[in-house]
Enzyme design. Structure first.
Site, PDB file in Angstrom:
ATOM      1  N   ASP A  12     -23.110 -15.670 -12.078  1.00 52.22           N
ATOM      2  CA  ASP A  12     -21.430 -14.807 -12.109  1.00 52.22           C
ATOM      3  C   ASP A  12     -20.712 -14.820 -10.564  1.00 52.22           C
ATOM      4  O   ASP A  12     -20.767 -15.705  -9.415  1.00 52.22           O
ATOM      5  CB  ASP A  12     -22.237 -13.257 -11.856  1.00 52.22           C
ATOM      6  CG  ASP A  12     -21.054 -12.071 -11.793  1.00 52.22           C
ATOM      7  OD1 ASP A  12     -19.712 -12.196 -12.937  1.00 52.22           O
ATOM      8  OD2 ASP A  12     -21.004 -11.292 -11.285  1.00 52.22           O
ATOM      9  N   SER A  13     -19.160 -14.553 -10.836  1.00 51.60           N
ATOM     10  CA  SER A  13     -18.547 -14.018  -9.632  1.00 51.60           C
ATOM     11  C   SER A  13     -19.588 -13.821  -8.243  1.00 51.60           C
ATOM     12  O   SER A  13     -18.970 -13.483  -7.448  1.00 51.60           O
ATOM     13  CB  SER A  13     -16.882 -13.409  -9.780  1.00 51.60           C
ATOM     14  OG  SER A  13     -17.392 -12.123 -10.188  1.00 51.60           O
ATOM     15  N   CYS A  75     -20.864 -14.000 -16.100  1.00 53.54           N
ATOM     16  CA  CYS A  75     -19.614 -13.866 -15.693  1.00 53.54           C
ATOM     17  C   CYS A  75     -18.627 -14.211 -17.157  1.00 53.54           C
ATOM     18  O   CYS A  75     -18.741 -14.418 -17.349  1.00 53.54           O
ATOM     19  CB  CYS A  75     -18.915 -14.208 -14.373  1.00 53.54           C
ATOM     20  SG  CYS A  75     -17.128 -13.893 -14.259  1.00 53.54           S
ATOM     21  N   GLU A 154     -17.975  -1.399  -7.947  1.00 59.49           N
ATOM     22  CA  GLU A 154     -18.661  -1.609  -6.291  1.00 59.49           C
ATOM     23  C   GLU A 154     -18.875  -0.774  -5.337  1.00 59.49           C
ATOM     24  O   GLU A 154     -20.149  -0.709  -4.409  1.00 59.49           O
ATOM     25  CB  GLU A 154     -18.249  -2.770  -6.384  1.00 59.49           C
ATOM     26  CG  GLU A 154     -18.042  -4.158  -7.056  1.00 59.49           C
ATOM     27  CD  GLU A 154     -18.135  -5.150  -6.203  1.00 59.49           C
ATOM     28  OE1 GLU A 154     -17.597  -5.321  -5.059  1.00 59.49           O
ATOM     29  OE2 GLU A 154     -18.430  -6.424  -6.942  1.00 59.49           O
ATOM     30  N   CYS A 187     -17.353  -6.765 -19.715  1.00 57.72           N
ATOM     31  CA  CYS A 187     -17.371  -7.855 -18.125  1.00 57.72           C
ATOM     32  C   CYS A 187     -18.341  -6.695 -17.405  1.00 57.72           C
ATOM     33  O   CYS A 187     -18.985  -5.886 -17.969  1.00 57.72           O
ATOM     34  CB  CYS A 187     -16.159  -6.400 -17.616  1.00 57.72           C
ATOM     35  SG  CYS A 187     -16.098  -6.978 -15.590  1.00 57.72           S
ATOM     36  N   HIS A 189     -19.499  -5.008 -14.733  1.00 58.27           N
ATOM     37  CA  HIS A 189     -19.567  -3.674 -13.925  1.00 58.27           C
ATOM     38  C   HIS A 189     -19.840  -2.698 -14.802  1.00 58.27           C
ATOM     39  O   HIS A 189     -19.695  -1.830 -14.496  1.00 58.27           O
ATOM     40  CB  HIS A 189     -18.481  -4.252 -12.817  1.00 58.27           C
ATOM     41  CG  HIS A 189     -18.746  -4.857 -11.243  1.00 58.27           C
ATOM     42  ND1 HIS A 189     -18.784  -6.288 -11.976  1.00 58.27           N
ATOM     43  CD2 HIS A 189     -18.689  -4.674 -10.263  1.00 58.27           C
ATOM     44  CE1 HIS A 189     -18.066  -6.895 -10.975  1.00 58.27           C
ATOM     45  NE2 HIS A 189     -18.527  -6.077 -10.200  1.00 58.27           N
TER      46      HIS A 189
HETATM   47  N1  DGL Z   1     -17.703 -11.072 -12.923  1.00 56.87           N
HETATM   48  C1  DGL Z   1     -16.333 -10.398 -13.561  1.00 56.87           C
HETATM   49  C2  DGL Z   1     -16.569 -10.386 -15.158  1.00 56.87           C
HETATM   50  O1  DGL Z   1     -17.753  -9.916 -15.532  1.00 56.87           O
HETATM   51  C3  DGL Z   1     -15.652  -9.217 -12.558  1.00 56.87           C
HETATM   52  C4  DGL Z   1     -15.678  -9.274 -11.089  1.00 56.87           C
HETATM   53  C5  DGL Z   1     -14.650 -10.578 -10.984  1.00 56.87           C
HETATM   54  O2  DGL Z   1     -13.322  -9.928 -11.066  1.00 56.87           O
HETATM   55  O3  DGL Z   1     -14.934 -11.723 -10.314  1.00 56.87           O
HETATM   56  O4  DGL Z   1     -15.389 -10.229 -15.377  1.00 56.87           O
END
Ligand code: DGL
Length: 281
Positions: A12-13, A75, A154, A187, A189
């Site tokens: 993931d990011s 992600c 977050e 997403c 989050h």
């Molecule tokens: N993990 C990213 C997503 O699911 C969200 C956070 C980001 O913008 O990197 O799209």
């Protein structure tokens, strides 16, 4: 029968993909998972698809040194931008989060409209709409970027926090007025804000968590190819991050719903040389 003891690679990011790991561990408690969070380059959700695709390739190269039996792109933004390119170039199976979420949404919507909330990059890619139309060509899809959801989650803003409630209302009330039957949380989050989202969507709109659907797809895949791990030992979670392991450990607990023990910082040199295992020995 001897199980497949190789790990599942997940990336993931940053910390968000831990919501996908949480769902994976619920269903596959015996699997070893190697997770990479690109905390030095997060967020991906405001970057171009070319940049995110490059990051995704680099991360997969990093994960391949662990000899994974498959790679899960946790992600949404990276799945939306890079999945076809990763599938074309990698020799291990790759599973993204967009396809499983889109498929479940089409099933549940049963011909009614579907709403998708996600980062700007995911919405701009149109990946969810395209995936839904593969299952149902005349699917009606409402897409809404909700960029403030990521920092809210977050920062640990709770669902009953007035700021969370106000932001969720601002984004979602116009969506609810369009009368979708299903809302996809597109997403990593957003599951943390589920309570506040449900307050606005009400009982008539069903929520789909892409991470949860992805975990189900991973179980199906591993079963179908006979690659589940043996059931005699609990699986280990090893996390690698490109920056700030302490923050990852602290914030990540809420996303994983479990304390995180094993987090290693990877320097750019180690990341690009893919030599973490050599260094760790
Ligand atoms: N993990 C990213 C997503 O699911 C969200 C956070 C980001 O913008 O990197 O799209």
């Amino acid at each position: 029968m001897i199980g497949d003891g190789r790990c599942i690679g997940v990336f993931d990011s940053g910390i968000g993909g831990l919501t996908v790991v949480r769902e994976l561990r619920r269903r596959l408690p015996n699997e070893d998972i190697v997770y990479f969070g690109d905390t030095a380059r997060v967020p991906y959700g405001i970057k171009s698809s070319e940049t995110v695709t490059r990051f995704a390739h680099e991360t997969c190269d990093f994960l391949l040194q662990f000899d994974p039996k498959m790679i899960v792109v946790a992600c949404n933004t990276a799945s939306a931008a890079a999945l076809p390119a990763l599938e074309a170039s990698l020799s291990v199976p790759v599973c993204g989060v967009v396809e499983p979420g889109a498929k479940e949404a089409v099933l549940l919507a049963n011909g009614h409209s579907i709403a998708v909330v996600a980062t700007e990059a995911t919405i701009n890619s149109d990946a969810y709409r395209r995936a839904m139309k593969r299952y149902q060509p005349d699917a009606r899809v409402i897409q809404k970027p909700c960029p403030l959801f990521v920092p809210l989650a977050e920062e640990g803003r709770r669902c009953e926090d007035p700021i969370t409630r106000s932001v969720v209302r601002d984004y979602l009330e116009p969506v609810v007025r369009l009368d979708p039957k299903v809302l996809v949380l597109g997403c990593t989050h957003y599951p943390l804000l589920k309570g506040a989202i449900e307050e606005v969507t009400g009982p008539d709109i069903q929520l789909v968590d892409s991470g949860e659907q992805t975990a189900k797809a991973v179980v199906l895949h591993l079963k179908s190819v006979g690659a589940l791990a043996d059931a005699d030992e609990p699986g280990r979670l090893s996390c690698y991050v490109s920056d700030n392991p302490q923050r990852f450990r602290e914030l990540g607990q809420r996303f994983l719903d479990h304390p995180i023990v094993d987090v290693t910082w990877i320097s750019p040199e180690q990341f690009f040389a893919c030599d973490v295992k050599v260094n760790a020995e």
